[in-house]
Each structure stands twice: as C-alpha cells, then as structure tokens.
Design an enzyme around this catalytic site. Structure first.
Site, PDB file in Angstrom:
ATOM      1  N   LEU A  36       0.796  -1.224   0.000  1.00 46.35           N
ATOM      2  CA  LEU A  36       0.000   0.000   0.000  1.00 46.35           C
ATOM      3  C   LEU A  36       0.832   1.280   0.000  1.00 46.35           C
ATOM      4  CD1 LEU A  36      -2.777  -1.080   2.532  1.00 46.35           C
ATOM      5  CD2 LEU A  36      -2.682  -1.470   0.062  1.00 46.35           C
ATOM      6  N   ASP A  39      24.949  -8.424   6.806  1.00 49.69           N
ATOM      7  CA  ASP A  39      25.238  -9.500   5.856  1.00 49.69           C
ATOM      8  C   ASP A  39      26.728  -9.576   5.531  1.00 49.69           C
ATOM      9  OD1 ASP A  39      24.563 -11.591   3.948  1.00 49.69           O
ATOM     10  OD2 ASP A  39      24.994 -10.086   2.415  1.00 49.69           O
ATOM     11  N   MET A  91       8.610   6.451   4.948  1.00 51.33           N
ATOM     12  CA  MET A  91       8.833   5.023   4.737  1.00 51.33           C
ATOM     13  C   MET A  91      10.103   4.780   3.926  1.00 51.33           C
ATOM     14  SD  MET A  91       6.632   3.660   6.576  1.00 51.33           S
ATOM     15  CE  MET A  91       7.229   2.042   6.211  1.00 51.33           C
TER      16      MET A  91
END
Length: 162
Positions: free
Chosen positions: A76, A129, A114
């Site tokens: 969304l 990582d 966001m």
C-alpha cells in the site's frame, strides 16, 4: 498518538490511500538506526581491512536502492519519484556501533518517511550480511524517523534522540 488509520476504507478493508487531490509540496524525511558490533569488527570496517572491501560503500548503495524500491516492498506504499536519497555512516567506537542515517526528498503528494526508514533498515541489513561471518552477534536497533517536512501536517521532529 495522532491521526487516523488512512489505509482502511469505510468497510475496514485495506486500500491504497488516494492522493490524487493532494497538493504537490516539497517533502523530506530523515531516519536513523544503529548496528552494534564487536570493537574488532568496527575497527576492521572503519580501517578498510574487511576482506570484502568497502562495506560502507556497498551498504550505502543498498540503502539508496532500497529507498527507491520502497513502494515495491511495503504493501500500500505509493511508488515515489525521489529526487534525493542520502545514506551516511557514523562510527561510534565508544558504543561499539555504527549510526546509519538517511535523508529522502521529493516534490510530491505523499511523504517519504517510509523511504527513509527503508534506506536505514536495508543499509543496516547489508552491513550485517557483509560482516556476519566474523561477527554473528551483531544487533540492529533504534530505527526511527527523526524528522519530516512538507505536506498538510508540515514539519515534525522527534522529541528525543533514539
């Protein structure tokens, strides 16, 4: 807590917010997060001694790319035409961590919080990582929006540091 849940329609169903009629304004958001690691790992990456090379350069590119793909990652979330994405790293040896900050900007109809959060999150994940083989006990913490500007609600700043 302020505002209303805008991603629900009148029937309570999830939907993408319609921003068609919102004014285009200059919008900006900053976010930060931390990746805590052993002092040895922090020294290795800040001195460029990691066998994988410049882990900050790779994590910076990953964070920028993630902000650009935020609309594909978060349900969304509107796909945005970002005009600026910046990801920075500040080693904090006293706390055995790296502070990761991001800045996202655009001229648009919806905010970029966001995208800023996604940039920080993926930059931290990339550092994890690249260093997990030598330091599997690293932790990612304190990811938060620091500031936002633009739009109908104007400027906002986090009251306290994370």
């Amino acid at each position: 807590m302020t505002g209303v849940l805008t991603h629900l329609n009148a029937q309570g169903e999830a939907n993408m917010v319609d921003v068609t009629d919102k004014a285009v304004t200059q919008r900006q958001a900053t976010a930060q997060g931390y990746i805590r690691m052993s002092p040895q790992t922090l020294t290795m990456i800040t001195q460029g001694e990691h066998k994988k090379g410049d882990v900050f350069a790779v994590a910076r590119i990953a964070g920028i790319q993630a902000a650009k793909k935020c609309g594909e990652l978060i349900p969304l979330c509107h796909p945005l035409m970002l005009t600026k994405v910046q990801v920075d790293f500040t080693p904090e040896p006293a706390h055995s961590r790296v502070k990761v900050t991001s800045l996202c900007k655009l001229a648009g109809q919806t905010g970029v919080e966001m995208e800023a959060l996604t940039a920080v999150s993926v930059a931290c994940l990339t550092l994890f990582d690249m260093c997990k083989a030598i330091d599997p006990e690293m932790t990612i913490e304190g990811i938060a929006v620091l500031t936002k500007s633009g739009g109908k609600t104007g400027n906002w700043e986090r009251a306290q540091s994370c």
